[in-house]
Design a protein around this motif. Structure first.
Motif, PDB file in Angstrom:
ATOM      1  N   GLY A  44       3.849  -8.951   8.542  1.00  0.00           N
ATOM      2  CA  GLY A  44       3.306 -10.105   7.801  1.00  0.00           C
ATOM      3  C   GLY A  44       3.371  -9.793   6.313  1.00  0.00           C
ATOM      4  N   GLY A  45       2.726 -10.583   5.518  1.00  0.00           N
ATOM      5  CA  GLY A  45       2.782 -10.343   4.067  1.00  0.00           C
ATOM      6  C   GLY A  45       3.418 -11.528   3.388  1.00  0.00           C
ATOM      7  N   LYS A  46       2.869 -11.869   2.245  1.00  0.00           N
ATOM      8  CA  LYS A  46       3.301 -13.079   1.547  1.00  0.00           C
ATOM      9  C   LYS A  46       4.567 -12.857   0.729  1.00  0.00           C
ATOM     10  N   LEU A  74       9.887  -3.489  -5.022  1.00  0.00           N
ATOM     11  CA  LEU A  74       8.474  -3.803  -5.316  1.00  0.00           C
ATOM     12  C   LEU A  74       7.686  -4.016  -4.022  1.00  0.00           C
ATOM     13  N   GLU A  75       8.312  -4.650  -3.054  1.00  0.00           N
ATOM     14  CA  GLU A  75       7.630  -4.881  -1.767  1.00  0.00           C
ATOM     15  C   GLU A  75       7.431  -3.552  -1.030  1.00  0.00           C
ATOM     16  N   PHE A  76       8.375  -2.637  -1.160  1.00  0.00           N
ATOM     17  CA  PHE A  76       8.240  -1.321  -0.518  1.00  0.00           C
ATOM     18  C   PHE A  76       7.054  -0.569  -1.141  1.00  0.00           C
ATOM     19  N   ILE A  77       6.964  -0.612  -2.463  1.00  0.00           N
ATOM     20  CA  ILE A  77       5.848   0.080  -3.144  1.00  0.00           C
ATOM     21  C   ILE A  77       4.524  -0.556  -2.717  1.00  0.00           C
ATOM     22  N   HIS A  78       4.495  -1.874  -2.692  1.00  0.00           N
ATOM     23  CA  HIS A  78       3.271  -2.586  -2.289  1.00  0.00           C
ATOM     24  C   HIS A  78       2.856  -2.181  -0.865  1.00  0.00           C
ATOM     25  N   ASN A  79       3.832  -2.138   0.035  1.00  0.00           N
ATOM     26  CA  ASN A  79       3.501  -1.795   1.429  1.00  0.00           C
ATOM     27  C   ASN A  79       3.051  -0.350   1.571  1.00  0.00           C
ATOM     28  N   TYR A  80       3.639   0.536   0.792  1.00  0.00           N
ATOM     29  CA  TYR A  80       3.161   1.936   0.790  1.00  0.00           C
ATOM     30  C   TYR A  80       1.691   1.970   0.376  1.00  0.00           C
ATOM     31  N   SER A  81       1.349   1.177  -0.661  1.00  0.00           N
ATOM     32  CA  SER A  81      -0.026   1.248  -1.167  1.00  0.00           C
ATOM     33  C   SER A  81      -1.016   0.722  -0.127  1.00  0.00           C
ATOM     34  N   LEU A  82      -0.632  -0.337   0.583  1.00  0.00           N
ATOM     35  CA  LEU A  82      -1.532  -0.890   1.610  1.00  0.00           C
ATOM     36  C   LEU A  82      -1.702   0.104   2.751  1.00  0.00           C
ATOM     37  N   HIS A  84      -1.376   3.408   2.712  1.00  0.00           N
ATOM     38  CA  HIS A  84      -2.248   4.532   2.333  1.00  0.00           C
ATOM     39  C   HIS A  84      -3.698   4.074   2.145  1.00  0.00           C
ATOM     40  N   ASP A  85      -3.862   2.877   1.608  1.00  0.00           N
ATOM     41  CA  ASP A  85      -5.218   2.347   1.386  1.00  0.00           C
ATOM     42  C   ASP A  85      -5.994   2.224   2.707  1.00  0.00           C
ATOM     43  N   ASP A  86      -5.275   1.953   3.791  1.00  0.00           N
ATOM     44  CA  ASP A  86      -5.924   1.761   5.101  1.00  0.00           C
ATOM     45  C   ASP A  86      -6.295   3.072   5.783  1.00  0.00           C
ATOM     46  N   LYS A 179      -5.243  -1.206 -10.548  1.00  0.00           N
ATOM     47  CA  LYS A 179      -5.026  -1.172  -9.088  1.00  0.00           C
ATOM     48  C   LYS A 179      -4.146  -2.323  -8.585  1.00  0.00           C
ATOM     49  N   THR A 180      -4.416  -3.520  -9.023  1.00  0.00           N
ATOM     50  CA  THR A 180      -3.667  -4.694  -8.531  1.00  0.00           C
ATOM     51  C   THR A 180      -2.766  -5.279  -9.612  1.00  0.00           C
ATOM     52  N   GLY A 181      -3.301  -5.331 -10.837  1.00  0.00           N
ATOM     53  CA  GLY A 181      -2.585  -6.029 -11.905  1.00  0.00           C
ATOM     54  C   GLY A 181      -1.282  -5.351 -12.291  1.00  0.00           C
ATOM     55  N   ALA A 215      -6.369 -13.048 -11.935  1.00  0.00           N
ATOM     56  CA  ALA A 215      -6.782 -14.203 -11.113  1.00  0.00           C
ATOM     57  C   ALA A 215      -6.546 -13.899  -9.634  1.00  0.00           C
ATOM     58  N   PHE A 216      -5.420 -13.281  -9.322  1.00  0.00           N
ATOM     59  CA  PHE A 216      -5.071 -12.933  -7.933  1.00  0.00           C
ATOM     60  C   PHE A 216      -6.149 -12.029  -7.330  1.00  0.00           C
ATOM     61  N   GLN A 217      -6.599 -11.054  -8.109  1.00  0.00           N
ATOM     62  CA  GLN A 217      -7.617 -10.111  -7.621  1.00  0.00           C
ATOM     63  C   GLN A 217      -8.963 -10.811  -7.421  1.00  0.00           C
ATOM     64  N   ILE A 218      -9.326 -11.687  -8.342  1.00  0.00           N
ATOM     65  CA  ILE A 218     -10.625 -12.378  -8.189  1.00  0.00           C
ATOM     66  C   ILE A 218     -10.581 -13.243  -6.921  1.00  0.00           C
TER      67      ILE A 218
HETATM   68  C1  GRG Z   1      -3.361   3.929  -1.944  1.00  0.00           C
HETATM   69  C2  GRG Z   1      -1.988   4.273  -4.044  1.00  0.00           C
HETATM   70  C3  GRG Z   1      -2.853   3.447  -3.249  1.00  0.00           C
HETATM   71  C4  GRG Z   1      -3.191   2.257  -3.754  1.00  0.00           C
HETATM   72  C5  GRG Z   1      -3.918   1.241  -3.018  1.00  0.00           C
HETATM   73  C6  GRG Z   1      -3.244  -2.089  -3.692  1.00  0.00           C
HETATM   74  C7  GRG Z   1      -4.259  -1.131  -3.240  1.00  0.00           C
HETATM   75  C8  GRG Z   1      -4.288   0.157  -3.960  1.00  0.00           C
HETATM   76  C9  GRG Z   1      -5.091  -1.354  -2.226  1.00  0.00           C
HETATM   77  C10 GRG Z   1      -5.097  -2.583  -1.423  1.00  0.00           C
HETATM   78  C11 GRG Z   1      -6.475  -3.101  -1.306  1.00  0.00           C
HETATM   79  C12 GRG Z   1      -6.584  -4.474  -1.816  1.00  0.00           C
HETATM   80  C13 GRG Z   1      -6.982  -5.473  -0.794  1.00  0.00           C
HETATM   81  C14 GRG Z   1      -6.366  -4.788  -3.086  1.00  0.00           C
HETATM   82  C15 GRG Z   1      -6.578  -6.146  -3.607  1.00  0.00           C
HETATM   83  C16 GRG Z   1      -5.377  -6.927  -4.010  1.00  0.00           C
HETATM   84  C17 GRG Z   1      -4.263  -6.739  -3.103  1.00  0.00           C
HETATM   85  C18 GRG Z   1      -3.270  -5.756  -3.526  1.00  0.00           C
HETATM   86  C19 GRG Z   1      -4.196  -7.467  -1.986  1.00  0.00           C
HETATM   87  C20 GRG Z   1      -3.107  -7.382  -1.021  1.00  0.00           C
HETATM   88  O1  GRG Z   1      -1.960  -7.963  -1.563  1.00  0.00           O
HETATM   89  P1  GRG Z   1      -1.298  -9.247  -0.902  1.00  0.00           P
HETATM   90  O2  GRG Z   1      -2.333 -10.296  -0.703  1.00  0.00           O
HETATM   91  O3  GRG Z   1      -0.879  -8.635   0.513  1.00  0.00           O
HETATM   92  O4  GRG Z   1      -0.097  -9.624  -1.679  1.00  0.00           O
HETATM   93  P2  GRG Z   1       0.194  -9.131   1.579  1.00  0.00           P
HETATM   94  O5  GRG Z   1      -0.436  -8.797   2.896  1.00  0.00           O
HETATM   95  O6  GRG Z   1       0.438 -10.581   1.396  1.00  0.00           O
HETATM   96  O7  GRG Z   1       1.411  -8.309   1.328  1.00  0.00           O
END
Ligand code: GRG
Length: 280
Positions: A44-46, A74-82, A84-86, A179-181, A215-218
């Protein structure tokens, strides 16, 4: 008139198709690891970040097929972060995007390595699939992605987040900017850099992306309001009404920044409006 939902659906399909096609080239001989990478990328993922990168590039006259490798990185980096975050050592989440997290589906060490693999693959893909760009352009883009992802960007923001300390508004702004921006900003700037845009356009687009990221984070905090970790949520400093107002103001400001780009930036306006009203 742009139908934003159709646009996002089409671009999402193009991004996913590209990832699907290139992934086998970069498969690990370790099947379990490859499966974990694929599971994370296709759960999944937007595809918000790659779409932003492509949309920005196209606004500046870039061609989608040329923008795709960086967009997908960019999507690969984003998915890595999610991923590891989990992990149990961070948020210890069982579900992501409505499905078991990678460490639940596989195991913790495989999930950790899949995250490491995704981050490294992002840069491998950029280095391997961009012969149409001048080396100095690619270096700028690589710097953009690396600095947004590292200790002064996403990793640093995550480190602040894990300190679980009560914060005032300016501390929260810094944390979320990192973190997000940072990656959202890099998605827009990378698209612009690949098109050799002017410094003036780059600063317009940077200002747009910074507002959009916040705005995305809020919005994310509002959507996650019932989750346990609220210490670093904007709802610890804003009421629900104030948060809504803040998103509205940030979005309008982001759109205002785009004015000098005229009608060609319409899609970036629509993207800002759409993602700031999202309910998922
Ligand atoms: C572990 C290095 C490392 C970083 C983790 C991005 C992050 C930092 C943690 C994710 C936690 C989180 C919910 C952050 C808030 C904003 C965010 C990045 C939401 C998820 O992004 P979306 O909504 O996700 O684009 P999809 O699922 O659509 O890909």
């Amino acid at each position: 008139m742009i139908n934003i939902e159709d646009y996002l659906k089409t671009k999402k399909g193009i991004v996913e198709n590209y990832i699907n096609n290139i992934l086998p080239v970069y498969n690990s001989p370790c099947d379990k690891l490859s499966q974990a990478v694929e599971y994370s990328l296709f759960s999944g993922g937007k595809r918000f970040r790659p779409i932003l990168c492509i949309a920005t590039g196209e606004v500046l006259g870039g061609k989608e097929e040329k923008l795709l490798p960086v967009a997908c990185a960019l999507e690969f980096i984003h998915n890595y972060s999610l991923l590891h975050d989990d992990l149990p050592c961070m948020d210890n989440d069982d579900y992501r995007r409505g499905q078991p997290t990678c460490h639940k589906k596989f195991d913790e060490s495989t999930a950790l390595l899949a995250g490491d693999g995704l981050l490294t693959l992002a840069f491998e893909i950029i280095a391997h699939n961009n012969s149409c760009f001048a080396p100095d352009v690619l270096l700028k883009v690589i710097w953009e992605l690396a600095s947004a992802s590292g200790v002064r960007g996403m990793v640093g923001g995550q480190a602040f987040d894990l300190l679980m300390k009560q914060r005032n508004l300016s501390e929260l702004l810094m944390l979320h900017k990192m973190k997000t921006g940072a990656l959202i900003r890099a998605s827009v700037r990378a698209g612009a850099l690949l098109c050799n845009t002017t410094e003036e356009n780059l600063s317009i687009l940077t200002a747009y992306s910074e507002n959009l990221g916040l705005a995305f984070q809020i919005v994310d905090d509002v959507l996650d309001k019932d989750k346990d970790n609220e210490i670093n949520s904007f709802l610890s400093v804003y009421s629900a009404g104030e948060a809504k107002e803040k998103v509205y103001d940030l979005t309008n400001e982001a759109i205002e920044y785009l004015k000098p780009l005229g009608d060609r930036a319409l899609i970036l306006k629509e993207i800002a409006r759409y993602f700031c009203k999202r309910s998922y």
